[in-house]
Design a protein around this motif. Structure first.
Motif, PDB file in Angstrom:
ATOM      1  N   ARG A  29       0.827  -1.202   0.000  1.00  0.00           N
ATOM      2  CA  ARG A  29       0.000   0.000   0.000  1.00  0.00           C
ATOM      3  C   ARG A  29       0.871   1.266   0.000  1.00  0.00           C
ATOM      4  N   THR A  30       1.912   1.253   0.838  1.00  0.00           N
ATOM      5  CA  THR A  30       2.830   2.401   0.872  1.00  0.00           C
ATOM      6  C   THR A  30       3.542   2.546  -0.466  1.00  0.00           C
ATOM      7  N   ILE A  31       3.984   1.406  -1.020  1.00  0.00           N
ATOM      8  CA  ILE A  31       4.670   1.455  -2.313  1.00  0.00           C
ATOM      9  C   ILE A  31       3.750   2.082  -3.361  1.00  0.00           C
ATOM     10  N   THR A  32       2.489   1.672  -3.345  1.00  0.00           N
ATOM     11  CA  THR A  32       1.509   2.205  -4.293  1.00  0.00           C
ATOM     12  C   THR A  32       1.312   3.704  -4.087  1.00  0.00           C
ATOM     13  N   GLU A  33       1.232   4.118  -2.820  1.00  0.00           N
ATOM     14  CA  GLU A  33       1.045   5.544  -2.519  1.00  0.00           C
ATOM     15  C   GLU A  33       2.202   6.381  -3.051  1.00  0.00           C
ATOM     16  N   VAL A  34       3.423   5.878  -2.821  1.00  0.00           N
ATOM     17  CA  VAL A  34       4.611   6.629  -3.249  1.00  0.00           C
ATOM     18  C   VAL A  34       4.653   6.743  -4.776  1.00  0.00           C
ATOM     19  N   LEU A  35       4.331   5.647  -5.451  1.00  0.00           N
ATOM     20  CA  LEU A  35       4.534   5.612  -6.902  1.00  0.00           C
ATOM     21  C   LEU A  35       3.352   6.099  -7.721  1.00  0.00           C
ATOM     22  N   SER A  36       2.164   6.176  -7.101  1.00  0.00           N
ATOM     23  CA  SER A  36       0.979   6.512  -7.894  1.00  0.00           C
ATOM     24  C   SER A  36       1.085   7.907  -8.502  1.00  0.00           C
ATOM     25  N   GLU A  37       1.800   8.812  -7.818  1.00  0.00           N
ATOM     26  CA  GLU A  37       1.943  10.160  -8.357  1.00  0.00           C
ATOM     27  C   GLU A  37       2.888  10.205  -9.539  1.00  0.00           C
ATOM     28  N   LYS A  38       4.019   9.515  -9.363  1.00  0.00           N
ATOM     29  CA  LYS A  38       5.060   9.575 -10.390  1.00  0.00           C
ATOM     30  C   LYS A  38       4.703   8.729 -11.618  1.00  0.00           C
ATOM     31  N   MET A  39       4.258   7.502 -11.352  1.00  0.00           N
ATOM     32  CA  MET A  39       3.956   6.596 -12.445  1.00  0.00           C
ATOM     33  C   MET A  39       2.439   6.467 -12.529  1.00  0.00           C
TER      34      MET A  39
END
Ligand SMILES: [Zn+2]
Length: 151
Positions: A29-39
């Motif tokens: 979930r954290t990984i998704t949160e971090v990357l959802s903006e960039k990718m």
């Protein structure tokens, strides 16, 4: 001929690894949160990428209640070294200097970075070779063609 293939980290997987290195142990979930903006990746895509990294042995997974925690099994420093090394392996050895110069001119650098580079270059200057030898196959670079013309 035996081809031994060591698993490689793809560009997409590298983005995941960076989040894991920075935040481990970390949930998907954290990984998704971090990357959802960039990718522009969906949660399912990220789960697939994490799964591949686990399969390749780069990431460990540990159950924590009803979620999973992911940690890196490889160090960022070592992976970085392999990655930069592999870039230069795909260049004719006579063009490594020019490639490095190109990388430098493309980069935004601080005064501190410049000092670091100057130190690295002056250390190299002490055991610099007269001419770098090409180890490419015929047809993979122009070196051989030039040599044959000279002969
Ligand atoms: Zn070459």
């Amino acid at each position: 001929m035996q081809i031994v293939s060591t698993p490689k980290i793809s560009d997409a997987e590298w983005e995941i690894m960076r989040v894991i290195w920075t935040n481990e142990p970390v949930t998907s979930r954290t990984i998704t949160e971090v990357l959802s903006e960039k990718m522009d990746w969906k949660a399912a895509t990220i789960k697939t990428l994490i799964g591949r990294l686990v399969e390749k042995g780069f990431v460990s997974t540990e159950a924590n209640g009803n979620r999973f925690l992911y940690s890196a099994l490889i160090s960022e420093e070592e992976s970085m070294r392999e990655r930069t090394g592999s870039v230069l392996q795909h260049v004719c050895s006579t063009k490594v200097g020019a490639t490095l110069a190109e990388l430098i001119s493309q980069s935004v650098l601080s005064k501190e970075d410049i000092k670091l580079l100057e130190r690295a270059v002056s250390e190299k200057a002490m055991d610099a070779v007269e001419t770098v030898q090409c180890h490419c196959l015929h047809g993979q670079c122009d070196c051989h063609a030039n040599h044959e013309e000279e002969l």
